[in-house]
Write a protein that holds these residues in place. Structure first.
Motif, PDB file in Angstrom:
ATOM      1  N   TYR A  32      35.731 -52.489  78.233  1.00  0.00           N
ATOM      2  CA  TYR A  32      36.900 -52.019  77.491  1.00  0.00           C
ATOM      3  C   TYR A  32      37.476 -53.125  76.616  1.00  0.00           C
ATOM      4  O   TYR A  32      37.615 -54.274  77.044  1.00  0.00           O
ATOM      5  CB  TYR A  32      37.975 -51.513  78.458  1.00  0.00           C
ATOM      6  CG  TYR A  32      37.448 -50.459  79.399  1.00  0.00           C
ATOM      7  CD1 TYR A  32      37.181 -49.174  78.950  1.00  0.00           C
ATOM      8  CD2 TYR A  32      37.193 -50.767  80.744  1.00  0.00           C
ATOM      9  CE1 TYR A  32      36.678 -48.206  79.820  1.00  0.00           C
ATOM     10  CE2 TYR A  32      36.704 -49.817  81.608  1.00  0.00           C
ATOM     11  CZ  TYR A  32      36.434 -48.533  81.142  1.00  0.00           C
ATOM     12  OH  TYR A  32      35.923 -47.588  81.994  1.00  0.00           O
ATOM     13  N   VAL A  33      37.834 -52.761  75.383  1.00  0.00           N
ATOM     14  CA  VAL A  33      38.423 -53.694  74.431  1.00  0.00           C
ATOM     15  C   VAL A  33      39.913 -53.375  74.310  1.00  0.00           C
ATOM     16  O   VAL A  33      40.296 -52.226  74.048  1.00  0.00           O
ATOM     17  CB  VAL A  33      37.742 -53.592  73.056  1.00  0.00           C
ATOM     18  CG1 VAL A  33      38.396 -54.555  72.060  1.00  0.00           C
ATOM     19  CG2 VAL A  33      36.246 -53.873  73.181  1.00  0.00           C
ATOM     20  N   VAL A  34      40.744 -54.371  74.505  1.00  0.00           N
ATOM     21  CA  VAL A  34      42.194 -54.188  74.483  1.00  0.00           C
ATOM     22  C   VAL A  34      42.703 -54.153  73.048  1.00  0.00           C
ATOM     23  O   VAL A  34      42.354 -55.004  72.227  1.00  0.00           O
ATOM     24  CB  VAL A  34      42.896 -55.318  75.262  1.00  0.00           C
ATOM     25  CG1 VAL A  34      44.413 -55.250  75.083  1.00  0.00           C
ATOM     26  CG2 VAL A  34      42.518 -55.260  76.736  1.00  0.00           C
ATOM     27  N   GLY A  35      43.531 -53.146  72.755  1.00  0.00           N
ATOM     28  CA  GLY A  35      44.179 -53.038  71.452  1.00  0.00           C
ATOM     29  C   GLY A  35      45.655 -53.323  71.559  1.00  0.00           C
ATOM     30  O   GLY A  35      46.105 -54.090  72.425  1.00  0.00           O
ATOM     31  N   LYS A  36      46.443 -52.706  70.700  1.00  0.00           N
ATOM     32  CA  LYS A  36      47.876 -53.001  70.656  1.00  0.00           C
ATOM     33  C   LYS A  36      48.591 -52.436  71.882  1.00  0.00           C
ATOM     34  O   LYS A  36      48.097 -51.526  72.566  1.00  0.00           O
ATOM     35  CB  LYS A  36      48.492 -52.416  69.388  1.00  0.00           C
ATOM     36  CG  LYS A  36      48.640 -50.898  69.406  1.00  0.00           C
ATOM     37  CD  LYS A  36      49.417 -50.402  68.190  1.00  0.00           C
ATOM     38  CE  LYS A  36      49.629 -48.890  68.252  1.00  0.00           C
ATOM     39  NZ  LYS A  36      50.409 -48.390  67.094  1.00  0.00           N
ATOM     40  N   VAL A  37      49.760 -52.973  72.169  1.00  0.00           N
ATOM     41  CA  VAL A  37      50.599 -52.488  73.262  1.00  0.00           C
ATOM     42  C   VAL A  37      51.260 -51.177  72.854  1.00  0.00           C
ATOM     43  O   VAL A  37      51.860 -51.074  71.778  1.00  0.00           O
ATOM     44  CB  VAL A  37      51.672 -53.527  73.627  1.00  0.00           C
ATOM     45  CG1 VAL A  37      52.666 -52.942  74.632  1.00  0.00           C
ATOM     46  CG2 VAL A  37      51.035 -54.784  74.187  1.00  0.00           C
ATOM     47  N   LEU A  38      51.145 -50.189  73.717  1.00  0.00           N
ATOM     48  CA  LEU A  38      51.789 -48.896  73.474  1.00  0.00           C
ATOM     49  C   LEU A  38      53.161 -48.826  74.141  1.00  0.00           C
ATOM     50  O   LEU A  38      54.099 -48.271  73.580  1.00  0.00           O
ATOM     51  CB  LEU A  38      50.905 -47.757  73.986  1.00  0.00           C
ATOM     52  CG  LEU A  38      49.550 -47.578  73.296  1.00  0.00           C
ATOM     53  CD1 LEU A  38      48.749 -46.468  73.967  1.00  0.00           C
ATOM     54  CD2 LEU A  38      49.741 -47.269  71.812  1.00  0.00           C
ATOM     55  N   SER A  39      53.261 -49.378  75.350  1.00  0.00           N
ATOM     56  CA  SER A  39      54.539 -49.342  76.076  1.00  0.00           C
ATOM     57  C   SER A  39      54.476 -50.308  77.245  1.00  0.00           C
ATOM     58  O   SER A  39      53.393 -50.760  77.647  1.00  0.00           O
ATOM     59  CB  SER A  39      54.837 -47.928  76.594  1.00  0.00           C
ATOM     60  OG  SER A  39      53.879 -47.540  77.556  1.00  0.00           O
ATOM     61  N   SER A  40      55.644 -50.633  77.799  1.00  0.00           N
ATOM     62  CA  SER A  40      55.708 -51.465  78.998  1.00  0.00           C
ATOM     63  C   SER A  40      56.996 -51.150  79.742  1.00  0.00           C
ATOM     64  O   SER A  40      57.987 -50.708  79.152  1.00  0.00           O
ATOM     65  CB  SER A  40      55.656 -52.955  78.641  1.00  0.00           C
ATOM     66  OG  SER A  40      56.796 -53.326  77.890  1.00  0.00           O
ATOM     67  N   ASN A  41      56.964 -51.346  81.068  1.00  0.00           N
ATOM     68  CA  ASN A  41      58.165 -51.170  81.891  1.00  0.00           C
ATOM     69  C   ASN A  41      58.049 -52.038  83.131  1.00  0.00           C
ATOM     70  O   ASN A  41      57.201 -52.948  83.175  1.00  0.00           O
ATOM     71  CB  ASN A  41      58.377 -49.689  82.245  1.00  0.00           C
ATOM     72  CG  ASN A  41      57.237 -49.109  83.077  1.00  0.00           C
ATOM     73  OD1 ASN A  41      56.364 -49.825  83.554  1.00  0.00           O
ATOM     74  ND2 ASN A  41      57.243 -47.799  83.245  1.00  0.00           N
ATOM     75  N   GLY A  42      58.856 -51.782  84.134  1.00  0.00           N
ATOM     76  CA  GLY A  42      58.873 -52.620  85.321  1.00  0.00           C
ATOM     77  C   GLY A  42      57.612 -52.593  86.141  1.00  0.00           C
ATOM     78  O   GLY A  42      57.421 -53.437  87.012  1.00  0.00           O
ATOM     79  N   GLU A  43      56.738 -51.621  85.900  1.00  0.00           N
ATOM     80  CA  GLU A  43      55.473 -51.561  86.622  1.00  0.00           C
ATOM     81  C   GLU A  43      54.361 -52.301  85.896  1.00  0.00           C
ATOM     82  O   GLU A  43      53.542 -52.984  86.515  1.00  0.00           O
ATOM     83  CB  GLU A  43      55.049 -50.112  86.833  1.00  0.00           C
ATOM     84  CG  GLU A  43      53.715 -49.966  87.559  1.00  0.00           C
ATOM     85  CD  GLU A  43      53.146 -48.561  87.463  1.00  0.00           C
ATOM     86  OE1 GLU A  43      53.236 -47.828  88.454  1.00  0.00           O
ATOM     87  OE2 GLU A  43      52.596 -48.204  86.388  1.00  0.00           O
ATOM     88  N   GLY A  44      54.306 -52.169  84.573  1.00  0.00           N
ATOM     89  CA  GLY A  44      53.204 -52.797  83.855  1.00  0.00           C
ATOM     90  C   GLY A  44      53.179 -52.476  82.382  1.00  0.00           C
ATOM     91  O   GLY A  44      54.183 -52.075  81.786  1.00  0.00           O
ATOM     92  N   ILE A  45      51.993 -52.615  81.799  1.00  0.00           N
ATOM     93  CA  ILE A  45      51.811 -52.525  80.346  1.00  0.00           C
ATOM     94  C   ILE A  45      50.710 -51.505  80.055  1.00  0.00           C
ATOM     95  O   ILE A  45      49.670 -51.491  80.725  1.00  0.00           O
ATOM     96  CB  ILE A  45      51.411 -53.892  79.759  1.00  0.00           C
ATOM     97  CG1 ILE A  45      52.409 -54.969  80.187  1.00  0.00           C
ATOM     98  CG2 ILE A  45      51.299 -53.827  78.246  1.00  0.00           C
ATOM     99  CD1 ILE A  45      51.900 -56.387  79.988  1.00  0.00           C
ATOM    100  N   THR A  46      50.932 -50.684  79.047  1.00  0.00           N
ATOM    101  CA  THR A  46      49.920 -49.736  78.589  1.00  0.00           C
ATOM    102  C   THR A  46      49.427 -50.168  77.207  1.00  0.00           C
ATOM    103  O   THR A  46      50.231 -50.382  76.295  1.00  0.00           O
ATOM    104  CB  THR A  46      50.471 -48.304  78.510  1.00  0.00           C
ATOM    105  OG1 THR A  46      50.920 -47.904  79.807  1.00  0.00           O
ATOM    106  CG2 THR A  46      49.391 -47.333  78.043  1.00  0.00           C
ATOM    107  N   TYR A  47      48.102 -50.310  77.100  1.00  0.00           N
ATOM    108  CA  TYR A  47      47.479 -50.711  75.845  1.00  0.00           C
ATOM    109  C   TYR A  47      46.641 -49.562  75.288  1.00  0.00           C
ATOM    110  O   TYR A  47      46.055 -48.770  76.045  1.00  0.00           O
ATOM    111  CB  TYR A  47      46.525 -51.903  76.046  1.00  0.00           C
ATOM    112  CG  TYR A  47      47.113 -53.113  76.707  1.00  0.00           C
ATOM    113  CD1 TYR A  47      47.653 -54.160  75.942  1.00  0.00           C
ATOM    114  CD2 TYR A  47      47.101 -53.260  78.090  1.00  0.00           C
ATOM    115  CE1 TYR A  47      48.166 -55.304  76.554  1.00  0.00           C
ATOM    116  CE2 TYR A  47      47.609 -54.396  78.710  1.00  0.00           C
ATOM    117  CZ  TYR A  47      48.146 -55.409  77.945  1.00  0.00           C
ATOM    118  OH  TYR A  47      48.643 -56.541  78.546  1.00  0.00           O
TER     119      TYR A  47
END
Length: 594
Positions: A48-63
């Motif tokens: 998997y290739v990581v792209g831009k950040v879509l969202s983040s909160n107290g649990e973690g980050i979605t890319y």
């Protein structure tokens, strides 16, 4: 295999590698992704290739990400609890004081991901298909759906949408929620921000998180959605459960038909002022208003407990509001949605305080009479009876000093058997006398139509106090139900028709066949062991029903067959398209910010 050097990390579309700014989405690859976020083009799990950040909160980050094995865009969720961890030069460090909480959350994160992966065939969630640990933390990979949030969908459709228009899109989400609850998965963060409307017209739940992130006053940075988060999520003693999601989903329906979210739960505890405009009530089935009132109770124990029960209350009747609903529209929903606990206490204590007040008044009048009579009447004159004195108060005190009170607080229970539940809860005559509760017992009946009362407790003719609870067993309809003809319908409409008929165990199968009707149901089948049934056959309502949906769409067709609302959105290619779904447009209303 796609050459990822040609992919824009902001939208995963092919572009000229020499172009630093994507011509489709405007993403500038020269802008570095700051720590603690992973740098763009980081490779995970060799795939998997990581792209831009879509969202983040107290649990973690979605890319946003790219799956090199399948050449598709994906969503990558990284467990990275804000405030507990840091990352420097790619190395993740956990603060020593949060070591236990981090590891406990990691276990919950992996359990949640595995649970979602097992349920990936459900129609109203995005599919999770890979889970792995790397870089001192954990990740899961899910499909990437092109769409917009439900909040934006509402705003693009005038701010409000009537229940008649939106029910066919929302009920499948409630079905999925019921299935998730059955395996122990609670969302805890349902809101217009965590629901996505895809180009196919389907609503999906996103934003699943571990429990501490959806609860105030834990080691994790909480993410709660005011108006949609239930009171038990604010760090009080009440336990979270299926009823927590029921509250949030009901709040989303309220937001949809009214135009604003309910007041925040913490504010409702002290000032429960919550109304539904008469204009909304007049076009909303009375059972829907009643179901919302039951689902939006402040105290968890007073609330509808399960998604299945909420679904049943919403679906007892699809008729438009009656005159009794119009009467209901003249006042606020506060009386319906206010805490039942307070109502019960009030009912139990009202007679006690009335009796105390009456007795006190009588005794006070007697004391006044005893003081005034000797003053008013001269000692030398014969003392007339109290009743002959027009200026003196008339007081009768029984020998046992207990006032005689007409016992009008006791009523005889009518016979509710055979009556429609929706009619009972909106009957003006009964609303201040009885508190109707649906029994958790489910019964099929050939004698009583679906939604009518089969039995009641207490029984007809028994004497009870005003305000007593009447528990009703509601008919689910005939045990054997005729399979309706849903061939040619869209997915959501077909599922709704089957549910209305009494079926709940529905599985959707997909084919892609240019020889059959496009974008519609082409077959329906019920299975009982080795016997197959289809349209028109009478079968037991608990049998599994299989719908076959043809995903094929004719070339150059840009009209979706699903639903009844407009969903204009910009895709990853940056071009704008419009899904014009059959049905009338929603009535414009005030635009809300949630």
């Amino acid at each position: 295999m796609q050459n990822t050097d040609n992919l824009c990390m902001g939208c995963m579309r092919n572009k000229n590698p020499e172009e630093k700014v994507c011509p489709y989405c405007g993403y500038n690859e020269e802008m570095l992704q700051p720590e603690p976020f992973l740098p763009v083009r980081t490779e995970l799990n060799g795939r998997y290739v990581v792209g831009k950040v879509l969202s983040s909160n107290g649990e973690g980050i979605t890319y946003l990400g790219w799956d090199k094995a399948s050449d598709t865009s994906v969503r990558i969720r990284e467990y990275f609890p804000d405030g507990m961890v840091s990352r420097k030069d790619g190395i993740l460090s956990v603060s020593s004081e949060y070591d236990y909480s981090f590891n406990e959350g990691l276990v919950q994160f992996l359990d949640l991901a595995r649970g979602l992966a097992r349920m990936r065939e459900l129609p109203a969630i995005i599919s999770v298909y890979d889970i792995f640990e790397e870089n001192g933390t954990a990740y899961y990979v899910a499909e990437n759906i092109d769409g917009i949030t439900y909040r934006e969908f509402l705003l693009r459709n005038g701010g409000t949408i009537s229940w008649k228009q939106i029910s066919s899109m929302l009920m499948p989400v409630l079905n999925t929620l019921s299935s998730l609850h059955a395996v122990g998965i609670i969302h805890r963060g349902i809101s217009p921000e965590t629901m996505m409307v895809g180009r196919d017209g389907r609503i999906r739940l996103i934003g699943f998180c571990i429990e501490p992130v959806r609860t105030a006053r834990t080691d994790f940075s909480a993410q709660l959605f005011p108006g949609y988060a239930a009171i038990e999520q604010y760090g009080f003693d009440d336990q979270q459960g299926t009823w927590t999601d029921v509250y949030a989903f009901a709040a989303c329906i309220y937001r949809t038909i009214v135009g604003n979210p309910p007041p925040e739960a913490t504010a409702r505890v002290t000032d429960d002022n919550m109304t539904v405009p008469a204009s909304v009530v007049s076009i909303t089935p009375s059972n829907v208003i009643s179901a919302l009132a039951d689902a939006l109770q402040i105290l968890p124990e007073d609330r509808i407990q399960t998604a299945e029960a909420f679904k049943e209350e919403l679906s007892f009747s699809r008729s438009t509001s009656s005159s009794s609903t119009a009467e209901f529209s003249k006042k606020s929903v506060t009386g319906k949605i206010a805490s039942k606990q307070k109502q019960k206490k009030k009912k139990k204590s009202s007679m006690k305080y009335w009796l105390i007040g009456l007795l006190t008044t009588i005794l006070l009048l007697a004391v006044i009479a005893a003081i005034l009579i000797p003053i008013i009447l001269p000692d030398e004159e014969p003392q007339p009876s109290v009743s002959s004195m027009p200026s003196a108060p008339s007081v009768i005190i029984p020998s046992n000093t207990t006032p005689s009170v007409p016992d009008d607080s006791v009523v005889s229970v009518p016979n509710f058997v055979g009556q429609a539940y929706s009619a009972l809860v909106n009957n003006v005559e009964y609303k201040d006398i009885f508190d109707f509760v649906i029994s958790e017992t489910k019964q099929y009946s050939d004698q009583y139509p679906k939604g009518t009362v089969i039995s009641q407790t207490p029984n007809s003719g028994e004497s009870v106090q005003k305000g007593s609870t009447i528990t009703l067993v509601i008919s689910l309809g005939s045990a054997k139900v005729e399979i309706p003809n849903v061939i040619g319908m869209g997915k959501e409409q077909a599922e709704l028709e089957l549910y209305k008929a009494g079926f709940s165990n529905i599985t959707l199968l997909e084919i892609n066949d240019s020889a059959q009707a496009p974008a519609s149901i082409v077959a329906v089948e019920a299975l009982e062991q080795t016997v197959s049934y289809t349209v028109g056959d009478a079968v037991y309502a608990d049998l599994p029903i299989f719908l076959t949906y043809n995903t094929y769409e004719p070339p150059q067709s840009n009209v979706s067959s699903q639903g009844g609302l407009t969903s204009s959105m910009t895709g990853t290619g940056g071009t704008s398209s419009s899904n014009s779904l059959n049905g009338t447009s929603s009535t414009p209303a005030s635009t809300a910010s949630h």
